[in-house]
Design an enzyme around this catalytic site. Structure first.
Site, PDB file in Angstrom:
ATOM      1  N   ARG A  66       4.427   4.274  11.192  1.00 39.43           N
ATOM      2  CA  ARG A  66       4.456   2.820  11.417  1.00 39.43           C
ATOM      3  C   ARG A  66       5.093   2.478  12.770  1.00 39.43           C
ATOM      4  O   ARG A  66       4.742   1.469  13.377  1.00 39.43           O
ATOM      5  CB  ARG A  66       5.199   2.111  10.285  1.00 39.43           C
ATOM      6  CG  ARG A  66       4.341   1.999   9.038  1.00 39.43           C
ATOM      7  CD  ARG A  66       5.046   1.215   7.957  1.00 39.43           C
ATOM      8  NE  ARG A  66       4.157   1.009   6.813  1.00 39.43           N
ATOM      9  CZ  ARG A  66       4.526   0.410   5.691  1.00 39.43           C
ATOM     10  NH1 ARG A  66       5.754  -0.047   5.546  1.00 39.43           N
ATOM     11  NH2 ARG A  66       3.653   0.251   4.715  1.00 39.43           N
ATOM     12  N   LYS A  99       2.030   5.400 -10.450  1.00 38.08           N
ATOM     13  CA  LYS A  99       2.175   4.431 -11.536  1.00 38.08           C
ATOM     14  C   LYS A  99       0.895   3.674 -11.819  1.00 38.08           C
ATOM     15  O   LYS A  99       0.324   3.042 -10.950  1.00 38.08           O
ATOM     16  CB  LYS A  99       3.278   3.425 -11.182  1.00 38.08           C
ATOM     17  CG  LYS A  99       4.659   4.008 -11.339  1.00 38.08           C
ATOM     18  CD  LYS A  99       5.699   2.899 -11.443  1.00 38.08           C
ATOM     19  CE  LYS A  99       7.045   3.352 -10.928  1.00 38.08           C
ATOM     20  NZ  LYS A  99       7.295   2.910  -9.542  1.00 38.08           N
ATOM     21  N   GLY A 157       1.012   4.300   2.665  1.00 40.66           N
ATOM     22  CA  GLY A 157       1.779   5.291   3.406  1.00 40.66           C
ATOM     23  C   GLY A 157       1.598   6.689   2.855  1.00 40.66           C
ATOM     24  O   GLY A 157       1.399   7.635   3.609  1.00 40.66           O
ATOM     25  N   GLY A 193       0.522  -2.101   0.005  1.00 41.24           N
ATOM     26  CA  GLY A 193       0.252  -3.319  -0.754  1.00 41.24           C
ATOM     27  C   GLY A 193      -0.631  -4.288   0.025  1.00 41.24           C
ATOM     28  O   GLY A 193      -1.517  -4.933  -0.545  1.00 41.24           O
TER      29      GLY A 193
HETATM   30  C1  3PG Z   1       5.285  -1.964   2.355  1.00 46.23           C
HETATM   31  O1  3PG Z   1       5.864  -0.924   2.650  1.00 46.23           O
HETATM   32  O2  3PG Z   1       4.387  -2.034   1.513  1.00 46.23           O
HETATM   33  C2  3PG Z   1       5.668  -3.207   3.114  1.00 46.23           C
HETATM   34  O3  3PG Z   1       6.657  -2.926   4.047  1.00 46.23           O
HETATM   35  C3  3PG Z   1       6.072  -4.333   2.194  1.00 46.23           C
HETATM   36  O4  3PG Z   1       7.243  -4.012   1.492  1.00 46.23           O
HETATM   37  P1  3PG Z   1       7.582  -4.784   0.154  1.00 46.23           P
HETATM   38  O5  3PG Z   1       6.573  -4.332  -0.873  1.00 46.23           O
HETATM   39  O6  3PG Z   1       8.992  -4.421  -0.197  1.00 46.23           O
HETATM   40  O7  3PG Z   1       7.417  -6.257   0.428  1.00 46.23           O
HETATM   41 MG    MG Z   2       5.091  -2.066  -1.140  1.00 43.34          MG
END
Ligand code: 3PG
Ligand code: MG
Length: 391
Positions: A36, A196, A349, A372
């Protein structure tokens, strides 16, 4: 979707606030995966070449509005300084007089990294006074945090009420790559894995009407198998999800979307790399054993489907790829996606990390920095942080 990109901004001599997503895994006080950070470099280099002063805003983890020592951004600042090959000044906080003074004293070409913005609760509640305080640190706002685009927080949404807002180069690149999935060449196939089941069900429900075929592996698969009466031994399952799984399967039948589950799996007594490892029928896992990867027959059948697809999206590893005896499934599927001529997109990731480990990243059409956020895009969800960036 057309975004207002940074090339339209006059950044020379300006203080530019850049929202990045440096929510990266740390290990032993160091950044364990810098993907990232590297993805943000084009925007940072662009701004520095155009004589801007750069002020970076990021979150790390979910500290829930208090200071958590392990979630300070110092390791990120160190890693970024190495990548940029210039100093990165880590500040003690993200708002307040000491922070504004430090930023004011800076010059074009300086890079500041504000402390974890989620140390303040007002970040996630998108409190307007807090957004204004952040905004006061700069003349312009650039959002390059694609991975947080599904979050309506002060640093992703509220801040844009107070400053001219632009999309960074990574944001533009991500949106362009993912937009190709809005009118996909068919067959359109989705691969869904991950640990999950609960976190993937909403996505599966929304993908059913959009794609032609879904291949399910990882932890998600065992709850699906178990919901249909399979014996999954000691594999982790979430019985509360059975009803929703049946609803997803019924919808898939109506929509003529095929859902494929593993037919064989690699099992172990636990996740240890030196324990006994076997392969067995996915529907007959012995008691005391748990499924930890998809088996070779499943890899072959899934690979076959992948090679007929014209568009492939993939989120979530198909097994515990980080432990050698359980990595073959994710690697085999990665090789099939790499080999296929389909337009292929990987989100998340962990899946990207797996592809990097297997040396396959360059053979995937696009590896997104979002987990997400990428899933939200694929599902056709509203992405609040994009609103202020539209051209
Ligand atoms: C992620 O890694 O998916 C983003 O940085 C968002 O993080 P979060 O789900 O804690 O909002
Ligand atoms: Mg996340």
């Amino acid at each position: 979707m057309e975004l207002r990109g940074i090339e339209r901004a006059d950044v020379e001599g300006k203080a530019v606030l850049v929202r990045v997503d440096y929510n990266v895994p740390l290990s032993g006080g160091r950044v364990a995966d810098d993907a990232r950070l590297r993805a943000s470099l084009p925007t940072l280099r662009y701004l520095l070449e155009h004589d801007a002063k750069v002020v970076l805003i990021s979150h790390l983890g979910r500290p829930e509005g208090r200071v958590v020592e392990d979630l300070r951004l110092a390791p990120v600042a160190a890693c970024l300084a190495d990548l940029l090959d210039r100093p990165v000044r880590q500040l003690e906080d993200c708002v307040g007089p000491a922070v504004s003074e430090a930023v004011d004293r800076g010059s074009p070409g300086d890079v500041f990294l504000l402390e974890n913005v989620r140390f303040h609760r007002e970040e996630t509640t998108n409190e307007s006074g807090f957004a204004r305080e952040l905004a006061q640190l700069g003349d312009l706002y650039v959002n390059d945090a694609f991975a947080a685009v599904h979050r309506a927080h002060a640093s992703t949404v509220g801040i844009a009420d107070h400053l001219p807002a632009y999309a960074g180069l990574l944001m533009e690149r991500e949106i362009a790559a993912l937009s190709r999935l809005e009118e996909p060449e068919r067959p359109y196939l989705a691969i869904v894995g991950g640990k999950k089941a609960r976190s993937k069900l909403g996505a599966l429900r929304d993908l059913v009407p959009r794609v032609d075929e879904i291949l399910i592996g990882g932890g998600v698969a065992f709850t699906f198998l178990s919901a249909s009466g399979a014996d999954v031994g000691g594999s982790a399952v979430d019985e509360e999800l059975y009803e929703e799984i049946r609803a997803i399967q019924a919808a898939a039948e109506r929509e003529d979307t095929k859902i494929l589950l593993p037919e064989d799996v690699v099992i172990g007594v636990d996740l240890s790399p030196d324990g006994e490892v076997r392969t067995c029928d996915a529907r007959a896992i012995p008691a005391g054993w748990q499924g930890l990867d998809i088996g070779p027959k499943t890899v072959e059948r899934f690979a076959d489907r992948i090679l007929t697809a014209r568009t492939v999206v993939w989120t979530g590893p198909l097994g515990a790829f980080e432990v050698e005896p359980f990595s073959a499934g994710t690697r085999g599927i990665g090789e099939a996606v790499a080999e296929s001529d389909a337009y292929s997109v990987i989100g998340g990731g962990e899946t990207g990390e797996a592809m990097a480990r297997f040396g396959l990243v360059d053979r995937i059409s696009y590896v997104s920095t979002g987990g997400g956020a990428c899933l939200a895009f694929l599902r056709g969800k509203h992405l609040p942080a994009l609103e202020a960036l539209r051209a």
